[in-house]
Design a protein around this motif. Structure first.
Motif, PDB file in Angstrom:
ATOM      1  N   ASP A 107      80.298  44.431 111.183  1.00 21.65           N
ATOM      2  CA  ASP A 107      79.727  45.412 110.346  1.00 21.65           C
ATOM      3  C   ASP A 107      78.735  45.052 109.355  1.00 21.65           C
ATOM      4  O   ASP A 107      78.085  45.822 108.612  1.00 21.65           O
ATOM      5  CB  ASP A 107      80.766  46.356 109.818  1.00 21.65           C
ATOM      6  CG  ASP A 107      81.495  47.004 111.049  1.00 21.65           C
ATOM      7  OD1 ASP A 107      81.001  47.442 112.023  1.00 21.65           O
ATOM      8  OD2 ASP A 107      82.544  47.367 110.889  1.00 21.65           O
ATOM      9  N   ARG A 108      79.028  43.777 108.722  1.00 22.37           N
ATOM     10  CA  ARG A 108      78.234  43.484 107.401  1.00 22.37           C
ATOM     11  C   ARG A 108      76.543  43.461 107.722  1.00 22.37           C
ATOM     12  O   ARG A 108      76.086  42.944 108.788  1.00 22.37           O
ATOM     13  CB  ARG A 108      78.612  41.823 107.076  1.00 22.37           C
ATOM     14  CG  ARG A 108      80.042  41.755 106.767  1.00 22.37           C
ATOM     15  CD  ARG A 108      80.163  40.611 106.059  1.00 22.37           C
ATOM     16  NE  ARG A 108      79.625  40.528 104.656  1.00 22.37           N
ATOM     17  CZ  ARG A 108      80.310  39.954 103.367  1.00 22.37           C
ATOM     18  NH1 ARG A 108      81.298  39.324 103.839  1.00 22.37           N
ATOM     19  NH2 ARG A 108      79.636  40.013 102.310  1.00 22.37           N
ATOM     20  N   SER A 109      75.887  43.811 106.752  1.00 19.59           N
ATOM     21  CA  SER A 109      74.453  43.992 106.922  1.00 19.59           C
ATOM     22  C   SER A 109      73.688  42.713 105.995  1.00 19.59           C
ATOM     23  O   SER A 109      72.624  42.852 105.931  1.00 19.59           O
ATOM     24  CB  SER A 109      74.117  45.525 106.692  1.00 19.59           C
ATOM     25  OG  SER A 109      74.446  45.541 105.015  1.00 19.59           O
ATOM     26  N   ASP A 110      74.488  42.057 105.373  1.00 17.53           N
ATOM     27  CA  ASP A 110      74.008  41.076 104.493  1.00 17.53           C
ATOM     28  C   ASP A 110      73.963  39.412 104.976  1.00 17.53           C
ATOM     29  O   ASP A 110      74.029  38.626 104.078  1.00 17.53           O
ATOM     30  CB  ASP A 110      74.644  41.224 103.140  1.00 17.53           C
ATOM     31  CG  ASP A 110      76.335  41.073 103.162  1.00 17.53           C
ATOM     32  OD1 ASP A 110      76.791  41.081 104.280  1.00 17.53           O
ATOM     33  OD2 ASP A 110      76.844  40.837 102.130  1.00 17.53           O
ATOM     34  N   LYS A 111      74.102  39.462 106.324  1.00 19.54           N
ATOM     35  CA  LYS A 111      74.143  38.219 106.667  1.00 19.54           C
ATOM     36  C   LYS A 111      72.660  37.699 106.839  1.00 19.54           C
ATOM     37  O   LYS A 111      71.669  38.380 107.192  1.00 19.54           O
ATOM     38  CB  LYS A 111      74.744  38.020 107.967  1.00 19.54           C
ATOM     39  CG  LYS A 111      76.374  38.492 107.957  1.00 19.54           C
ATOM     40  CD  LYS A 111      77.103  38.200 109.288  1.00 19.54           C
ATOM     41  CE  LYS A 111      77.065  36.996 109.593  1.00 19.54           C
ATOM     42  NZ  LYS A 111      78.150  35.912 108.803  1.00 19.54           N
TER      43      LYS A 111
END
Length: 338
Positions: A107-111
């Motif tokens: 779910d992370r969007s900052d990778k």
């Protein structure tokens, strides 16, 4: 609500910032062209004709990688690592989205680089991916013509420790998988569990074997036509090199050497480092590096360079070696071969 928001964001991405096809056949006789061919040895002329041009097929990607030719589909698929997607290009239908997500399922969007990188087909014709975000080598469970983001983990670590971020891969005829594991797909918050950057072999029984642990940044990987030499590109600006490792019948490394050192070629007009590479049926290496794609003999002689004018990540032949396709930063390119 979260799923709805994610879908909405994805459609906005497609409509506002989708890559574009550079085909202008209605107004021009062909694709736009770019760059040039540097010919250092006459041997390169047997591979690349004097009238060959670098064609730009599509653009607008964040970092194109991992090109792979699908013969039955007459298509090229390739990854865009930062956007976690795989695209498909065909002469007939141009550019279409092939798979999303490709390398990170969370779910992370900052990778920074969550998507798949290198792609390959296993002996059964399944798509196998180096998945940065999941830090694993995975296999797509659906068929090539009905791709779905459902994967089986083939290898996740070595001796109980997670991989860094598997980058590139190649199968031999026995079904053994050779792959590299630099840290490029890791984010600052990721825990690095291995204290080296490895080159590994995954056997058909699921065993992971460490082959090389002495390279600072192992990246692209390929096999010689007789499968007795394993080529590794090292994307270290201080030691920008291509290595050749001799293999025994089991697939273990028995010796190694520097095949070609490209460190001195780096400069403002020659962007890029040793990255992906492929081996022509003649044994000649087409290796991305400073300036574009270096053409290197099996003995390590630099024959010439396909100067793409962009940092170039990887390349791939079609089944008949009529074309070399190149993932070069924001672009998908190709050049016709002899």
């Amino acid at each position: 609500m979260k799923l709805l928001s994610s879908c909405l964001a994805f459609f906005i991405f497609l409509s506002c910032s989708s890559p574009k096809v550079e085909n202008e056949r209605e107004t021009n006789p062909g694709f736009q062209t770019t760059g040039s061919i540097e010919r250092l040895d006459s041997a390169v002329n047997s591979l690349i004709g004097s009238d060959a041009k670098i064609e730009v097929l599509a653009s607008g990607f964040e970092w194109a990688e991992g090109p792979l030719w699908l013969e039955e589909q007459q298509a090229l698929i390739f990854t865009d690592v930062p956007t976690n997607t795989i695209w498909k290009w065909t002469e007939k239908d141009s550019l279409t989205l092939y798979l999303s997500p490709s390398g990170y399922l969370g779910d992370r969007s900052d990778k920074r680089e969550p998507g798949a990188n290198g792609l390959a087909l296993d002996p059964q014709g399944n798509l196998v991916l180096c998945q940065h975000g999941e830090r694993q080598v995975g296999k797509m469970l659906s068929t090539l013509d009905t791709p779905k983001a459902e994967f089986e983990s083939l290898a996740t670590g070595y001796e109980g420790k997670r991989f860094n971020s598997p980058n590139d891969l190649v199968f031999n005829s026995k079904g053994q998988l050779f792959f590299t594991d630099p840290p490029y797909g890791m984010d600052p918050w990721d825990e690095k569990e291995l204290d080296f950057q490895g080159v590994f072999r995954l056997d058909t029984d699921g065993t992971v074997n460490l082959l090389v642990d002495t390279l600072s940044r192992p990246n692209g990987i390929a096999l010689s036509p007789d499968q007795r030499a394993l080529y590794i590109a090292q994307s270290d600006p201080e030691k920008a090199r291509y290595y050749a490792f001799d293999l025994d019948e089991v697939g273990n490394v028995v010796s190694g050497r520097v095949l070609f050192d490209a460190t001195s070629l780096q400069g403002e007009t020659r962007k890029g480092l040793p990255d992906g590479l492929k081996v022509h049926s003649s044994g000649t290496l087409f290796a991305t590096g400073p300036g574009g794609v270096l053409v290197i003999s099996p003995e390590g002689k630099h024959l010439g360079t396909i100067l793409t004018e962009n940092g170039t990540a990887n390349c791939a032949f079609d089944a008949e070696e009529n074309y070399l396709y190149m993932a070069a930063d924001a672009y998908l390119m190709r050049i016709q071969l002899k």
